[in-house]
Each structure stands twice: as C-alpha cells, then as structure tokens.
Design an enzyme around this catalytic site. Structure first.
Site, PDB file in Angstrom:
ATOM      1  N   HIS A 109       0.637  11.565 -13.696  1.00 41.89           N
ATOM      2  CA  HIS A 109      -0.644  12.147 -13.274  1.00 41.89           C
ATOM      3  C   HIS A 109      -0.512  13.605 -12.839  1.00 41.89           C
ATOM      4  O   HIS A 109      -1.384  14.125 -12.152  1.00 41.89           O
ATOM      5  CB  HIS A 109      -1.257  11.315 -12.136  1.00 41.89           C
ATOM      6  CG  HIS A 109      -1.799   9.984 -12.582  1.00 41.89           C
ATOM      7  ND1 HIS A 109      -2.170   8.990 -11.725  1.00 41.89           N
ATOM      8  CD2 HIS A 109      -2.044   9.506 -13.830  1.00 41.89           C
ATOM      9  CE1 HIS A 109      -2.616   7.938 -12.410  1.00 41.89           C
ATOM     10  NE2 HIS A 109      -2.541   8.221 -13.693  1.00 41.89           N
ATOM     11  N   THR A 176       1.086   0.440  -5.740  1.00 38.27           N
ATOM     12  CA  THR A 176      -0.071   0.908  -6.516  1.00 38.27           C
ATOM     13  C   THR A 176      -1.098  -0.208  -6.596  1.00 38.27           C
ATOM     14  O   THR A 176      -0.750  -1.381  -6.733  1.00 38.27           O
ATOM     15  CB  THR A 176       0.337   1.449  -7.903  1.00 38.27           C
ATOM     16  OG1 THR A 176      -0.847   1.784  -8.652  1.00 38.27           O
ATOM     17  CG2 THR A 176       1.166   0.459  -8.696  1.00 38.27           C
TER      18      THR A 176
HETATM   19  P1  OAD Z   1      -4.175   3.505  -4.268  1.00 33.08           P
HETATM   20  O1  OAD Z   1      -4.591   4.229  -3.015  1.00 33.08           O
HETATM   21  O2  OAD Z   1      -5.230   3.027  -5.188  1.00 33.08           O
HETATM   22  O3  OAD Z   1      -3.304   2.213  -3.888  1.00 33.08           O
HETATM   23  C1  OAD Z   1      -2.226   2.287  -2.990  1.00 33.08           C
HETATM   24  C2  OAD Z   1      -1.620   0.894  -2.875  1.00 33.08           C
HETATM   25  O4  OAD Z   1      -0.493   0.999  -2.019  1.00 33.08           O
HETATM   26  C3  OAD Z   1      -2.558  -0.162  -2.248  1.00 33.08           C
HETATM   27  O5  OAD Z   1      -2.517  -1.354  -3.041  1.00 33.08           O
HETATM   28  C4  OAD Z   1      -1.966  -0.397  -0.859  1.00 33.08           C
HETATM   29  O6  OAD Z   1      -2.117  -1.750  -0.425  1.00 33.08           O
HETATM   30  C5  OAD Z   1      -0.500  -0.077  -1.109  1.00 33.08           C
HETATM   31  N1  OAD Z   1       0.212   0.378   0.086  1.00 33.08           N
HETATM   32  C6  OAD Z   1      -0.255   1.100   1.137  1.00 33.08           C
HETATM   33  N2  OAD Z   1       0.715   1.341   2.020  1.00 33.08           N
HETATM   34  C7  OAD Z   1       1.849   0.763   1.521  1.00 33.08           C
HETATM   35  C8  OAD Z   1       3.191   0.661   1.974  1.00 33.08           C
HETATM   36  N3  OAD Z   1       3.593   1.212   3.107  1.00 33.08           N
HETATM   37  N4  OAD Z   1       4.070  -0.011   1.197  1.00 33.08           N
HETATM   38  C9  OAD Z   1       3.694  -0.573   0.027  1.00 33.08           C
HETATM   39  N5  OAD Z   1       2.437  -0.513  -0.446  1.00 33.08           N
HETATM   40  C10 OAD Z   1       1.523   0.147   0.292  1.00 33.08           C
HETATM   41  O7  OAD Z   1      -3.142   4.456  -5.023  1.00 33.08           O
HETATM   42  P2  OAD Z   1      -2.639   4.419  -6.536  1.00 33.08           P
HETATM   43  O8  OAD Z   1      -2.551   3.017  -7.029  1.00 33.08           O
HETATM   44  O9  OAD Z   1      -1.422   5.248  -6.584  1.00 33.08           O
HETATM   45  O10 OAD Z   1      -4.835   9.494  -9.701  1.00 33.08           O
HETATM   46  O11 OAD Z   1      -3.816   5.159  -7.270  1.00 33.08           O
HETATM   47  C11 OAD Z   1      -3.708   5.386  -8.654  1.00 33.08           C
HETATM   48  C12 OAD Z   1      -4.317   6.722  -9.003  1.00 33.08           C
HETATM   49  O12 OAD Z   1      -5.638   6.780  -8.482  1.00 33.08           O
HETATM   50  C13 OAD Z   1      -3.632   7.909  -8.363  1.00 33.08           C
HETATM   51  O13 OAD Z   1      -2.506   8.350  -9.085  1.00 33.08           O
HETATM   52  C14 OAD Z   1      -4.690   8.940  -8.370  1.00 33.08           C
HETATM   53  C15 OAD Z   1      -5.898   8.117  -8.004  1.00 33.08           C
HETATM   54  O14 OAD Z   1      -7.054   8.539  -8.559  1.00 33.08           O
HETATM   55  C16 OAD Z   1      -4.844  10.831  -9.860  1.00 33.08           C
HETATM   56  O15 OAD Z   1      -4.644  11.615  -8.964  1.00 33.08           O
HETATM   57  C17 OAD Z   1      -5.091  11.266 -11.241  1.00 33.08           C
END
Ligand code: OAD
Length: 232
Positions: A109, A176
């Site tokens: 990304h 994620t």
């Molecule tokens: P999200 O904010 O959607 O999800 C983060 C995940 O991490 C959630 O399922 C939380 O439960 C989990 N989480 C939080 N704290 C944690 C911890 N300490 N240990 C393990 N897990 C934990 O983020 P992404 O899935 O990365 O795109 O989002 C995907 C994309 O959406 C990003 O790359 C971004 C966004 O739009 C762009 O910037 C293009």
C-alpha cells in the site's frame, strides 16, 4: 509446522498498534481525526491536495516518535534466520519492519517515506515534507505525490505477491482486519494452492473462518511465540 519451507506473512495496522501507530478501523473509524475517504482517495487528492499532502507529511513526521515493537523484531529475526523462502507483505505505510531489520519485504500500500510521480510512476525515498507541485527528478513533471495506494488504485507489486501467495506452504496473517481487498483475499488463494494458513490477531476478523488456525492476542506476544516455534 513441519514440512514448511516457503512462508508468506501479511501484516496490517495491528502489528504496529503496540508501537503507538493508530489502526484504521478503531473506534469511530477515524484515523487521526480524518475519515479515510477525505485523505485516502484520488478524488481527495484532486480536490484538496494541500490537506492530503499535509496529512501524510504529519504521519511521516510522526514516525520519528515511534519504534518497532517485539512483533517487528521477531519478524526481522525470522527474516534473518529462516533458511527457506520468505516474503513479508505489509499493508502498513510506516517503516517499522525495516527499522527492526526486515529485508525480505514489500509495502503493497506504499510507504510514507517514499514519493510517487503521478506522471512517470517513479518511486523514490523521501525525507521531510512533500508540498503539492514538487518536481520529479526523472521526468520533470510537477507531479510528485505521497506514495500511498489510495482506495480504487492498484496496490504495488501485485504480480510478485500473487506468485508468492500461490507458491507458499504457510500463509500467516498478522494484525489485519481482512476488510480491504485484494489483501483480504490472499488467504483464500494460499489455501486454494494448498498452503496452511494461520491468523494472529487481537480480535476475530471478517476473514477468520478462512484460516486453518486462528490465535487471538496481542501481536507483541503472539508473533515472538510463533517465530520461536518456526526457528526451533
Ligand atoms: P485495520 O485497522 O482495518 O485492522 C487492524 C486489525 O488489527 C484489527 O483486526 C485489530 O483487531 C487488530 N489489532 C489491533 N491491535 C492489535 C495488536 N496489538 N495485536 C494484534 N492485532 C491487533 O487495519 P488493516 O487491516 O491494516 O490502506 O487495514 C487495511 C488497509 O485499510 C490499510 O492498509 C489501509 C486502510 O485503508 C491504505 O492505507 C491504502
């Protein structure tokens, strides 16, 4: 995990949460007070380039005040010591994997510390601020923008990623939510081609049902444990 030689790891915002980098889909769905639609779409960049550039300038500057956590460090150790193939695919735009020492990785990304020329596609390292209208060293167009893959745009390195996901024996998803495609679909591709699949996440996700195994907990605890198992 016997018989595994080729590993693909997908990471998301959850792996950086314990470093103090906010996740995207936390309470309220806000990221530092902005809706993603206002700072992460081609339309937002066209409508208000000053706001969008400033937003990523601030995120880039904020990287100075965060550091890799135990999960980044453990993955860097896996990268250093794993004798088989490994690819760490991060959706994160921070630089915490590489600051921990990971090398076999890519930013699908984009990344905060990189600029993208909207005219010729050149991507290059960026430090400091990037005002709208900055000129590309390669093609001289005043078209440099943050190297962030906005909604509706094609992620980077998709050919390499698709090949790696199809060829791995073990696919591991860390921190994620499984809300954003194409990354959210990698687990199904990996499974289709016969890989084992493991999810390490704080909460159950939209994709949990697609994994052979799901472990719930903080990345800073689960990732070092899993890496220890792999290198034992
Ligand atoms: P999200 O904010 O959607 O999800 C983060 C995940 O991490 C959630 O399922 C939380 O439960 C989990 N989480 C939080 N704290 C944690 C911890 N300490 N240990 C393990 N897990 C934990 O983020 P992404 O899935 O990365 O795109 O989002 C995907 C994309 O959406 C990003 O790359 C971004 C966004 O739009 C762009 O910037 C293009």
């Amino acid at each position: 995990m016997r018989g595994v030689s080729n590993i693909v790891v997908l990471t998301g915002a959850g792996i950086s949460a314990e470093s103090g980098v906010p996740t995207f889909r936390g309470p309220g769905g806000l990221w530092e007070g902005h809706r993603l639609e206002d700072v992460c779409t081609p339309e937002a960049l066209a409508d208000d380039p000053v706001l969008v550039h400033r937003f990523y300038d601030e995120r880039r500057a904020a990287l100075e005040s965060v550091a890799p956590n135990a999960a980044h460090v453990a993955l860097a150790r896996l990268d250093r010591d794993w004798p088989g193939e490994l690819l760490i695919i991060t959706q994160n735009v921070d630089d915490l994997h590489e600051r921990a020492g990971a090398r076999r990785m890519l930013h699908m990304h984009g990344e905060l510390k990189s600029s993208l020329c909207a005219a010729c596609g050149d991507r290059r390292a960026l430090a400091g601020m990037l005002p709208p209208g900055a000129v590309c060293d390669v093609c001289s167009a005043a078209a440099l923008r943050p190297d962030i893959v906005f909604f509706g745009e094609m992620p980077h390195d998709m050919e390499r990623i698709e090949a790696a996901v199809a060829n791995c024996d073990l696919f591991v998803s860390i921190g994620t939510s499984g809300a954003v495609y194409p990354a959210a679909g990698f687990v199904r591709t990996a499974r289709y081609y016969g890989a084992r699949t493991l999810e390490l996440n704080l909460d159950p996700t939209a994709g949990s049902i697609f994994f052979d195994e799901t472990r719930q907990g903080a990345a800073g605890v689960l990732v070092p444990q899993w890496v220890e198992e792999m290198l034992a």
